[in-house]
Write a protein that holds these residues in place. Structure first.
Motif, PDB file in Angstrom:
ATOM      1  N   LEU A  55       0.764  -1.126   0.024  1.00 23.87           N
ATOM      2  CA  LEU A  55       0.101  -0.040  -0.204  1.00 23.87           C
ATOM      3  C   LEU A  55       0.885   1.126   0.019  1.00 23.87           C
ATOM      4  CD1 LEU A  55      -2.798  -0.882   2.567  1.00 23.87           C
ATOM      5  CD2 LEU A  55      -2.753  -0.813   0.081  1.00 23.87           C
ATOM      6  N   ALA A  56       1.955   1.131   0.777  1.00 22.83           N
ATOM      7  CA  ALA A  56       2.616   2.548   0.795  1.00 22.83           C
ATOM      8  C   ALA A  56       3.534   2.556  -0.315  1.00 22.83           C
ATOM      9  CB  ALA A  56       3.769   2.343   2.112  1.00 22.83           C
ATOM     10  N   VAL A  57       4.195   1.671  -0.908  1.00 18.28           N
ATOM     11  CA  VAL A  57       4.874   1.506  -2.101  1.00 18.28           C
ATOM     12  C   VAL A  57       3.978   1.874  -3.251  1.00 18.28           C
ATOM     13  CG1 VAL A  57       6.652   0.146  -3.715  1.00 18.28           C
ATOM     14  CG2 VAL A  57       6.577   0.177  -1.318  1.00 18.28           C
ATOM     15  N   PHE A  58       2.723   1.467  -3.331  1.00 13.64           N
ATOM     16  CA  PHE A  58       1.798   1.880  -4.432  1.00 13.64           C
ATOM     17  C   PHE A  58       1.529   3.525  -4.619  1.00 13.64           C
ATOM     18  CE2 PHE A  58      -2.663   2.990  -5.461  1.00 13.64           C
ATOM     19  CZ  PHE A  58      -2.917   2.457  -6.706  1.00 13.64           C
ATOM     20  N   VAL A  59       1.640   4.217  -3.513  1.00 12.42           N
ATOM     21  CA  VAL A  59       1.546   5.368  -3.463  1.00 12.42           C
ATOM     22  C   VAL A  59       2.862   6.138  -4.367  1.00 12.42           C
ATOM     23  CG1 VAL A  59       1.362   7.778  -2.318  1.00 12.42           C
ATOM     24  CG2 VAL A  59       0.268   5.620  -1.649  1.00 12.42           C
ATOM     25  N   VAL A  60       3.941   5.434  -4.061  1.00  8.47           N
ATOM     26  CA  VAL A  60       5.360   5.736  -4.670  1.00  8.47           C
ATOM     27  C   VAL A  60       5.253   5.486  -6.198  1.00  8.47           C
ATOM     28  CG1 VAL A  60       7.752   5.452  -4.607  1.00  8.47           C
ATOM     29  CG2 VAL A  60       6.465   5.584  -2.540  1.00  8.47           C
ATOM     30  N   GLY A  61       4.558   4.440  -6.321  1.00  9.20           N
ATOM     31  CA  GLY A  61       4.703   4.043  -7.895  1.00  9.20           C
ATOM     32  C   GLY A  61       3.859   4.996  -8.590  1.00  9.20           C
ATOM     33  N   ASN A  62       2.586   5.500  -7.944  1.00 10.92           N
ATOM     34  CA  ASN A  62       1.921   6.495  -8.509  1.00 10.92           C
ATOM     35  C   ASN A  62       2.668   7.728  -8.872  1.00 10.92           C
ATOM     36  OD1 ASN A  62      -1.273   6.583  -8.800  1.00 10.92           O
ATOM     37  ND2 ASN A  62      -0.781   4.890  -7.352  1.00 10.92           N
ATOM     38  N   TYR A  63       3.447   8.085  -8.117  1.00 18.58           N
ATOM     39  CA  TYR A  63       4.256   9.418  -8.483  1.00 18.58           C
ATOM     40  C   TYR A  63       5.254   8.989  -9.538  1.00 18.58           C
ATOM     41  CZ  TYR A  63       7.395  13.220  -7.606  1.00 18.58           C
ATOM     42  OH  TYR A  63       8.408  14.056  -8.011  1.00 18.58           O
ATOM     43  N   VAL A  64       5.789   8.131  -9.486  1.00 21.19           N
ATOM     44  CA  VAL A  64       6.659   7.577 -10.647  1.00 21.19           C
ATOM     45  C   VAL A  64       6.248   7.657 -11.804  1.00 21.19           C
ATOM     46  CG1 VAL A  64       8.246   5.731 -11.165  1.00 21.19           C
ATOM     47  CG2 VAL A  64       8.341   6.477  -8.957  1.00 21.19           C
ATOM     48  N   GLY A  65       4.989   7.019 -12.041  1.00 27.12           N
ATOM     49  CA  GLY A  65       4.114   6.737 -13.122  1.00 27.12           C
ATOM     50  C   GLY A  65       3.863   8.187 -13.781  1.00 27.12           C
ATOM     51  N   GLY A  66       3.455   9.215 -12.687  1.00 23.06           N
ATOM     52  CA  GLY A  66       3.142  10.440 -13.182  1.00 23.06           C
ATOM     53  C   GLY A  66       4.209  11.497 -13.616  1.00 23.06           C
ATOM     54  N   VAL A  67       5.465  11.127 -12.993  1.00 19.46           N
ATOM     55  CA  VAL A  67       6.549  11.827 -13.417  1.00 19.46           C
ATOM     56  C   VAL A  67       6.993  11.417 -14.809  1.00 19.46           C
ATOM     57  CG1 VAL A  67       8.911  12.365 -12.920  1.00 19.46           C
ATOM     58  CG2 VAL A  67       7.165  12.378 -11.084  1.00 19.46           C
ATOM     59  N   MET A  68       6.963  10.286 -14.904  1.00 13.02           N
ATOM     60  CA  MET A  68       7.576   9.613 -16.184  1.00 13.02           C
ATOM     61  C   MET A  68       6.858   9.994 -17.570  1.00 13.02           C
ATOM     62  SD  MET A  68       8.470   5.628 -15.353  1.00 13.02           S
ATOM     63  CE  MET A  68       9.182   5.286 -16.722  1.00 13.02           C
ATOM     64  N   GLN A  69       5.339  10.305 -17.343  1.00  8.99           N
ATOM     65  CA  GLN A  69       4.725  10.623 -18.258  1.00  8.99           C
ATOM     66  C   GLN A  69       4.949  11.910 -18.921  1.00  8.99           C
ATOM     67  OE1 GLN A  69       0.030  10.037 -17.774  1.00  8.99           O
ATOM     68  NE2 GLN A  69       0.828   8.730 -16.138  1.00  8.99           N
ATOM     69  N   LYS A  70       5.626  12.653 -18.391  1.00  9.48           N
ATOM     70  CA  LYS A  70       6.132  14.064 -18.934  1.00  9.48           C
ATOM     71  C   LYS A  70       7.011  13.935 -19.867  1.00  9.48           C
ATOM     72  CE  LYS A  70       6.732  17.596 -16.229  1.00  9.48           C
ATOM     73  NZ  LYS A  70       7.264  18.434 -15.395  1.00  9.48           N
ATOM     74  N   LYS A  71       7.862  12.714 -19.813  1.00  5.74           N
ATOM     75  CA  LYS A  71       8.932  12.635 -20.642  1.00  5.74           C
ATOM     76  C   LYS A  71       9.178  11.415 -21.504  1.00  5.74           C
ATOM     77  CE  LYS A  71      12.039  15.457 -18.141  1.00  5.74           C
ATOM     78  NZ  LYS A  71      13.514  15.346 -17.399  1.00  5.74           N
ATOM     79  N   VAL A  72       8.301  10.272 -20.945  1.00  6.03           N
ATOM     80  CA  VAL A  72       8.282   8.772 -21.631  1.00  6.03           C
ATOM     81  C   VAL A  72       6.988   8.489 -22.204  1.00  6.03           C
ATOM     82  CG1 VAL A  72       8.965   6.328 -20.899  1.00  6.03           C
ATOM     83  CG2 VAL A  72      10.218   8.225 -19.737  1.00  6.03           C
ATOM     84  N   ASN A  73       6.944   7.853 -23.163  1.00  7.02           N
ATOM     85  CA  ASN A  73       5.731   7.395 -23.650  1.00  7.02           C
ATOM     86  C   ASN A  73       5.034   6.282 -22.924  1.00  7.02           C
ATOM     87  OD1 ASN A  73       4.075   5.290 -25.402  1.00  7.02           O
ATOM     88  ND2 ASN A  73       4.543   6.941 -27.053  1.00  7.02           N
ATOM     89  N   VAL A  74       3.519   6.623 -22.733  1.00  4.53           N
ATOM     90  CA  VAL A  74       2.694   5.906 -21.934  1.00  4.53           C
ATOM     91  C   VAL A  74       2.935   4.389 -22.220  1.00  4.53           C
ATOM     92  CG1 VAL A  74       1.300   7.764 -21.582  1.00  4.53           C
ATOM     93  CG2 VAL A  74       0.872   6.193 -23.251  1.00  4.53           C
ATOM     94  N   LYS A  75       3.103   3.679 -23.577  1.00  4.33           N
ATOM     95  CA  LYS A  75       3.271   2.534 -23.650  1.00  4.33           C
ATOM     96  C   LYS A  75       4.435   1.977 -22.936  1.00  4.33           C
ATOM     97  CE  LYS A  75       1.189   2.962 -28.017  1.00  4.33           C
ATOM     98  NZ  LYS A  75      -0.034   1.622 -27.862  1.00  4.33           N
ATOM     99  N   THR A  76       5.615   2.767 -22.893  1.00  5.00           N
ATOM    100  CA  THR A  76       6.732   2.445 -22.216  1.00  5.00           C
ATOM    101  C   THR A  76       6.590   2.262 -20.616  1.00  5.00           C
ATOM    102  OG1 THR A  76       7.963   3.343 -24.013  1.00  5.00           O
ATOM    103  CG2 THR A  76       9.143   2.739 -22.075  1.00  5.00           C
ATOM    104  N   ILE A  77       5.856   3.194 -20.189  1.00  7.30           N
ATOM    105  CA  ILE A  77       5.574   3.278 -18.792  1.00  7.30           C
ATOM    106  C   ILE A  77       4.589   2.010 -18.619  1.00  7.30           C
ATOM    107  CG2 ILE A  77       4.599   4.429 -16.593  1.00  7.30           C
ATOM    108  CD1 ILE A  77       4.925   7.135 -18.489  1.00  7.30           C
TER     109      ILE A  77
END
Length: 396
Positions: A55-77
């Motif tokens: 549950l705790a790391v899930f929140v971190v993963g949300n942030y990582v996914g959100g940051v990556m979307q600014k520079k990385v293609n969503v398919k790659t994420i």
């Protein structure tokens, strides 16, 4: 041209629904936990730790996914997220019986961060493809995520019986790989400028603000208000769901009623995810959240004297509002902070969800159950006050 756009986004929504199906695996942990206890020869409290870490790391993963979307293609994420989940599940199946701590890293860490990344991308894409029907699109996607637990529970139970803990996790790892390939081939972001001329009407309005970075979010008062609102919506459900059966024994809860209560509660979550979120497109996000808080407060008050079926109804009400909150908050967040970087802004506000989910268990251990429910009720009242205090959209 409009018909083509409409058809394309409906297909995107359907593909997002398929990708969401596997995300509900985390909700089957109560079924898997006894097998974990047996395999590793550990107690219930120790066996529940991987899920808490998840549950705790899930929140971190949300942030990582959100940051990556600014520079990385969503398919790659999506591919990275699903692969992390598959590796997490598969490596869990390889752990020796003498290494239960390994699940902290494989299930809690790898699965948690991958699940968060995928969840974030799918939610963000629904927000971007459906700026005119954010509540409906998000509600459908998250309702299916809730249904996935209902679908996966009997499957996991059968696999656990036939193939054991390690065999079941190997099967799930293969499923994740298949879904990863499907998601990578089908999910995509809308073209630049898609529906840029859309102007909301009726009860729903949106801010002109478009937060592009974490720093920009942190400079707005709305960010902090939304984070606390999300925090306030969580404790009552998390508290009762953890002790529903044990606490219910003193409230006239029979074994038969307990089974029915848990089964229907799952459906109530699904109903809340769809009905409250879809309804927010008409009544407004603030109105939807106030409704959720009001029902939560009523359920907490009823809990003080309820027994039997009334006690179970309180659990159903809290399940309904928990689902409604989970599906409505992403739309409320992007209404205020912008949809351009939906993945990032939603992940930042989800910090409130993470703190509430984990913190509630610690508070419950520090005070009596009755006191914990009083605190949860007061927190819900604070949630209403803050929701009403949110500035009118368009104000800075």
């Amino acid at each position: 041209m409009e018909k083509t756009k409409s058809t394309n986004r409906v297909l995107i929504l359907l593909c997002g629904v398929v990708c969401s199906l596997i995300l509900g695996f985390c909700y089957t942990y109560s079924i898997i936990q006894p097998y974990i206890m047996e395999y590793f020869s550990i107690e219930s409290s120790t066996a529940s730790l991987p899920y808490t870490i998840f549950l705790a790391v899930f929140v971190v993963g949300n942030y990582v996914g959100g940051v990556m979307q600014k520079k990385v293609n969503v398919k790659t994420i999506l591919l990275i997220g699903y692969m992390l989940m598959a590796v997490g599940i598969f490596t869990t199946s390889l752990l020796p019986a003498s290494a239960p701590v390994g699940m902290w890293f494989t299930y809690g860490g790898l699965l948690g961060i991958g699940d968060g990344m995928v969840y974030n991308v799918i939610l963000a894409m629904m927000q971007k493809w459906y700026p005119d029907k954010k509540g409906l699109a998000t509600g459908i996607t998250l309702a299916v995520l809730g249904v996935s637990a209902t679908i996966l529970s009997p499957l996991c139970s059968a696999w656990l019986t036939n193939y054991g803990f390690t065999g079941t996790f190997k099967i799930l790892a293969c499923i994740y790989v298949v879904i990863a390939i499907f998601g990578m081939l089908t999910i995509k972001a809308p073209p630049e400028g898609y529906m840029a001329d859309y102007k909301p009407a009726g009860a729903v309005a949106v801010s002109t603000r478009q937060c592009s970075t974490s720093a920009e979010c942190f400079k707005t008062k709305e960010y902090y208000m939304l984070t606390v609102i999300y925090f306030c919506a969580i404790p009552a459900f998390v508290l009762l769901s953890a002790i529903f059966v044990s606490y219910g024994t003193s409230h006239g809860l029979s074994p038969e009623l307990a089974v029915t209560g848990v089964s229907v509660a799952s459906l109530m979550q699904v109903a809340g995810r769809f009905l409250i979120s879809a309804g927010s497109d008409k009544m407004g996000r603030k109105g939807a959240m106030i409704l959720c808080f009001a029902i939560t407060i009523a359920a907490v008050v009823l809990l003080t004297f309820s027994t039997g079926i009334l006690y179970v109804i309180c659990f159903w009400l809290l399940s309904f509002t928990y689902g409604g909150t989970a599906a409505t908050m992403p739309s409320l967040i992007t209404d205020y902070l912008g949809s351009k970087n939906a993945g990032l802004v939603v992940s930042l506000v989800m910090i409130g969800f993470g703190i509430a989910s984990i913190g509630t268990s610690f508070v419950a251990k520090a005070v009596t159950i009755s006191t914990a429910f009083i605190i949860a009720g007061v927190v819900a009242v604070v949630g209403i006050v803050l929701t009403l205090a949110l500035p009118k959209l368009g104000e800075k």
